[in-house]
Design a protein around this motif. Structure first.
Motif, mmCIF file in Angstrom:
data_model
loop_
_atom_site.group_PDB
_atom_site.id
_atom_site.type_symbol
_atom_site.label_atom_id
_atom_site.label_comp_id
_atom_site.label_asym_id
_atom_site.label_seq_id
_atom_site.Cartn_x
_atom_site.Cartn_y
_atom_site.Cartn_z
ATOM 1 N N THR A 108 -22.945 14.242 -53.363
ATOM 2 C CA THR A 108 -22.296 14.864 -52.776
ATOM 3 C C THR A 108 -22.291 16.487 -53.983
ATOM 4 O O THR A 108 -21.784 17.469 -53.021
ATOM 5 N N SER A 109 -22.329 16.346 -54.860
ATOM 6 C CA SER A 109 -20.941 17.675 -55.781
ATOM 7 C C SER A 109 -21.949 18.621 -55.963
ATOM 8 O O SER A 109 -23.654 19.066 -55.404
ATOM 9 N N GLY A 110 -21.452 19.716 -55.058
ATOM 10 C CA GLY A 110 -22.143 20.823 -54.696
ATOM 11 C C GLY A 110 -22.808 21.069 -53.062
ATOM 12 O O GLY A 110 -23.064 22.466 -52.527
ATOM 13 N N ASP A 111 -22.501 20.139 -52.618
ATOM 14 C CA ASP A 111 -22.764 20.127 -51.061
ATOM 15 C C ASP A 111 -21.715 18.760 -50.395
ATOM 16 O O ASP A 111 -21.801 18.130 -49.861
ATOM 17 N N PRO A 112 -20.916 18.989 -50.468
ATOM 18 C CA PRO A 112 -19.761 18.283 -49.783
ATOM 19 C C PRO A 112 -19.783 17.426 -48.730
ATOM 20 O O PRO A 112 -19.752 18.697 -47.666
ATOM 21 N N ASN A 131 -18.703 15.999 -63.278
ATOM 22 C CA ASN A 131 -19.528 16.276 -62.370
ATOM 23 C C ASN A 131 -20.159 17.615 -61.238
ATOM 24 O O ASN A 131 -20.342 17.835 -59.997
ATOM 25 N N ASP A 132 -19.076 18.061 -62.509
ATOM 26 C CA ASP A 132 -18.872 19.225 -61.925
ATOM 27 C C ASP A 132 -18.209 19.054 -59.891
ATOM 28 O O ASP A 132 -19.008 19.949 -59.045
ATOM 29 N N VAL A 133 -17.567 18.514 -59.879
ATOM 30 C CA VAL A 133 -17.480 18.056 -58.620
ATOM 31 C C VAL A 133 -16.008 19.529 -57.362
ATOM 32 O O VAL A 133 -16.584 19.299 -56.582
ATOM 33 N N PHE A 134 -16.126 20.001 -58.388
ATOM 34 C CA PHE A 134 -14.427 20.939 -57.853
ATOM 35 C C PHE A 134 -14.926 22.259 -58.562
ATOM 36 O O PHE A 134 -15.684 22.595 -59.122
ATOM 37 N N MET A 135 -14.381 23.279 -57.400
ATOM 38 C CA MET A 135 -14.217 23.912 -57.609
ATOM 39 C C MET A 135 -13.299 25.228 -58.495
ATOM 40 O O MET A 135 -12.527 24.980 -57.991
ATOM 41 N N ARG A 156 -9.665 23.155 -62.479
ATOM 42 C CA ARG A 156 -10.657 22.351 -61.072
ATOM 43 C C ARG A 156 -9.984 21.646 -60.543
ATOM 44 O O ARG A 156 -10.150 21.447 -58.921
ATOM 45 N N VAL A 157 -8.670 21.110 -60.756
ATOM 46 C CA VAL A 157 -7.830 20.065 -59.924
ATOM 47 C C VAL A 157 -6.126 20.777 -60.424
ATOM 48 O O VAL A 157 -6.328 21.181 -61.195
ATOM 49 N N THR A 158 -6.036 20.732 -59.559
ATOM 50 C CA THR A 158 -4.122 20.892 -59.371
ATOM 51 C C THR A 158 -3.110 19.584 -58.718
ATOM 52 O O THR A 158 -3.707 19.329 -57.833
ATOM 53 N N PRO A 159 -2.214 18.928 -60.006
ATOM 54 C CA PRO A 159 -1.264 17.880 -59.969
ATOM 55 C C PRO A 159 -0.917 18.432 -58.493
ATOM 56 O O PRO A 159 -0.121 19.456 -58.242
ATOM 57 N N PHE A 284 2.896 2.811 -66.490
ATOM 58 C CA PHE A 284 1.531 3.448 -66.678
ATOM 59 C C PHE A 284 1.878 4.664 -65.601
ATOM 60 O O PHE A 284 2.002 4.647 -64.963
ATOM 61 N N ARG A 285 1.687 6.015 -66.412
ATOM 62 C CA ARG A 285 2.125 7.316 -65.565
ATOM 63 C C ARG A 285 0.500 7.527 -65.136
ATOM 64 O O ARG A 285 -0.505 7.661 -65.027
ATOM 65 N N SER A 286 1.068 7.407 -63.573
ATOM 66 C CA SER A 286 -0.933 7.394 -62.562
ATOM 67 C C SER A 286 -0.399 9.375 -62.049
ATOM 68 O O SER A 286 0.790 9.762 -61.526
ATOM 69 N N ILE A 287 -1.148 10.282 -62.029
ATOM 70 C CA ILE A 287 -0.761 11.680 -61.991
ATOM 71 C C ILE A 287 -2.299 11.819 -60.606
ATOM 72 O O ILE A 287 -3.050 11.017 -60.355
ATOM 73 N N GLU A 288 -1.435 12.007 -59.536
ATOM 74 C CA GLU A 288 -2.963 12.770 -58.343
ATOM 75 C C GLU A 288 -3.310 14.215 -58.467
ATOM 76 O O GLU A 288 -1.817 14.921 -58.405
ATOM 77 N N PHE A 289 -3.895 14.510 -58.192
ATOM 78 C CA PHE A 289 -4.424 16.043 -57.995
ATOM 79 C C PHE A 289 -5.009 16.541 -56.426
ATOM 80 O O PHE A 289 -5.258 14.958 -55.653
ATOM 81 N N THR A 290 -5.433 17.598 -56.708
ATOM 82 C CA THR A 290 -6.281 18.644 -55.078
ATOM 83 C C THR A 290 -6.830 19.141 -55.931
ATOM 84 O O THR A 290 -6.519 19.414 -57.036
ATOM 85 N N GLY A 291 -8.160 19.301 -55.677
ATOM 86 C CA GLY A 291 -9.274 20.656 -55.859
ATOM 87 C C GLY A 291 -10.112 20.972 -54.326
ATOM 88 O O GLY A 291 -10.209 20.020 -53.763
ATOM 89 N N ILE A 292 -10.045 22.247 -54.869
ATOM 90 C CA ILE A 292 -11.741 22.469 -53.267
ATOM 91 C C ILE A 292 -12.823 22.116 -54.174
ATOM 92 O O ILE A 292 -13.385 22.031 -55.634
ATOM 93 N N LEU A 293 -13.102 21.356 -53.440
ATOM 94 C CA LEU A 293 -14.890 20.977 -53.267
ATOM 95 C C LEU A 293 -16.213 22.159 -53.809
ATOM 96 O O LEU A 293 -15.743 22.972 -52.749
ATOM 97 N N ARG A 294 -16.187 21.773 -54.677
ATOM 98 C CA ARG A 294 -17.335 22.875 -55.183
ATOM 99 C C ARG A 294 -18.744 22.896 -53.692
ATOM 100 O O ARG A 294 -18.951 22.178 -54.000
ATOM 101 N N GLY A 295 -18.776 24.200 -53.332
ATOM 102 C CA GLY A 295 -19.968 23.892 -52.642
ATOM 103 C C GLY A 295 -19.352 24.445 -51.182
ATOM 104 O O GLY A 295 -20.086 24.859 -49.584
ATOM 105 N N THR A 296 -17.710 24.267 -50.772
ATOM 106 C CA THR A 296 -17.218 24.639 -49.486
ATOM 107 C C THR A 296 -18.066 26.026 -48.940
ATOM 108 O O THR A 296 -18.031 26.873 -49.434
#
Length: 372
Positions: A108-112, A131-135, A156-159, A284-296
């Protein structure tokens, strides 16, 4: 009505997810050459969103959807405080695991289906970025976040948080406890280790990546030795931890560096120290992110939520609710974490580009070695 619209879109997306996953599986080998020449973390043609005082004012009264994976626990009262401060209501839209969440976002990239995503990690990052998921958006807290965690300099993503996937063991189970990942192949620990399938479990994937990072080209030999040493494989973390490890049928398990702290907090009866420990060279280092979905339709409200998720207030709440560590360097850890969290000075990692290019190859080879 906006929430209903997004929910219907979410359900429709799930119906075609199987087709998408099959396509992703076929794309794995083809992406390898492209990843060598163009990193998913390279510059993007997408325009960065800039949050202004005026856009903040206009966002009051809006309702936005935060897409999360199924294990996320919202800190009590956090989003109510966000609404009090901003006038913005947050609906939590829960998906399944991280892989499913990302696959749906790609479709749903661009139409999230939502406005903001929480919980995409470094093992799935390139799939979304390619796939340009994030703004792109630089949060107001960007300078407060650990530089080591800011894998995407564009924003595009923020930790939001990080943690280490590590081998855990019961301290009282061994007179000579394991001290290294290599010890798992010793006959002294035969039938003692349970881990998760990397195709169905994030910890399982993390441990597979750890073995690849630690052993390099010899990782397949390590897994052959584990199979000979009677390793047990479960589909998910809950089965491995609560059924095999908690019953002490197996005394070594793939879990998290924070798991011993959780064991201390929830021990009944109370204990003086955690009854479990980690094997530090397995992590193993795991990092989680947040991001604005492109098309919001609500970029300003979404940007304000990203700011909130990375604020000191929210960051200091997540260790004791989700047992992860804050990305904001100004956030203080709870006292119990300071007392009992074991340091992991050299957690291994693999570039998101390399993971994306080789994930399917590695998991297919792992299946051949361990399950067939």
């Amino acid at each position: 009505m906006e929430f209903v619209k997004h929910l219907l879109k979410f359900i429709a997306t799930a119906l075609i997810l199987f087709i998408s996953l099959a396509s992703c599986s076929n794309d794995g080998d083809d992406s390898s050459a492209g990843q060598d020449s163009q990193s998913c973390l390279a510059d993007s043609d997408l325009n960065r969103f800039e949050l202004t005082d005026e856009s903040k004012r206009l966002a009051r009264g809006e309702t936005i959807d935060l897409v999360v994976y199924d294990a996320f626990l919202a800190p009590e009262g956090a989003f109510e405080r966000f609404k009090d401060e901003t006038g913005i209501t947050v609906n939590i839209l829960t998906t399944s695991d991280t892989g499913t969440m990302v696959s749906q976002a790609v479709l749903t990239s661009g139409d999230p289906v939502g406005d903001v995503m929480f919980g995409i990690d470094n093992t799935f990052l390139c799939r979304a970025l390619n796939n340009d998921v994030f703004m792109p958006y630089r949060s107001s807290t960007w300078s407060e976040l650990s530089n080591e965690l800011k894998l995407d300099p564009i924003g595009r993503v923020t930790p939001v948080d990080y943690g280490d996937i590590c081998l855990n063991f019961w301290k009282d189970a061994f007179s000579d406890a394991p001290t290294s990942i290599q010890d798992l192949t010793s006959s002294s620990f035969s039938a003692q280790f349970v881990t998760q399938n990397p195709e169905t479990s994030a910890p399982g994937m993390g441990f597979l990546l750890s073995t690849i990072a630690v052993f390099g080209d010899d990782w397949e030999d390590f897994w052959k030795e584990l199979r000979s040493n009677n390793v047990a494989i479960r589909s998910g973390w809950s089965e491995a931890y609560y059924e095999d490890f908690y019953s002490k049928d197996r005394n070594i398990v793939t879990s998290y560096a924070t798991s011993p702290v959780a064991e201390y907090i929830f021990a009944d009866p109370p204990v003086e120290t955690p009854p479990t420990a980690i094997i530090a060279d397995s992590c193993f280092r795991s990092i989680e992110f947040t991001g604005i979905l492109r098309g919001t339709d609500s970029p300003a409200a979404s940007a304000m939520l990203v700011d909130f998720l990375t604020s000191v207030y929210f960051q200091e709440m997540i260790p004791e609710t989700n047992f992860v560590l804050p990305a904001n360097v100004n956030a203080d850890l709870p006292e119990v974490f300071l007392r009992f969290l074991e340091e992991v000075p050299n957690a291994v990692s693999i570039s998101p580009d390399v993971i994306d290019a080789n994930r399917n190859i590695w998991t297919e080879r792992w299946t051949e070695l361990v399950l067939r």
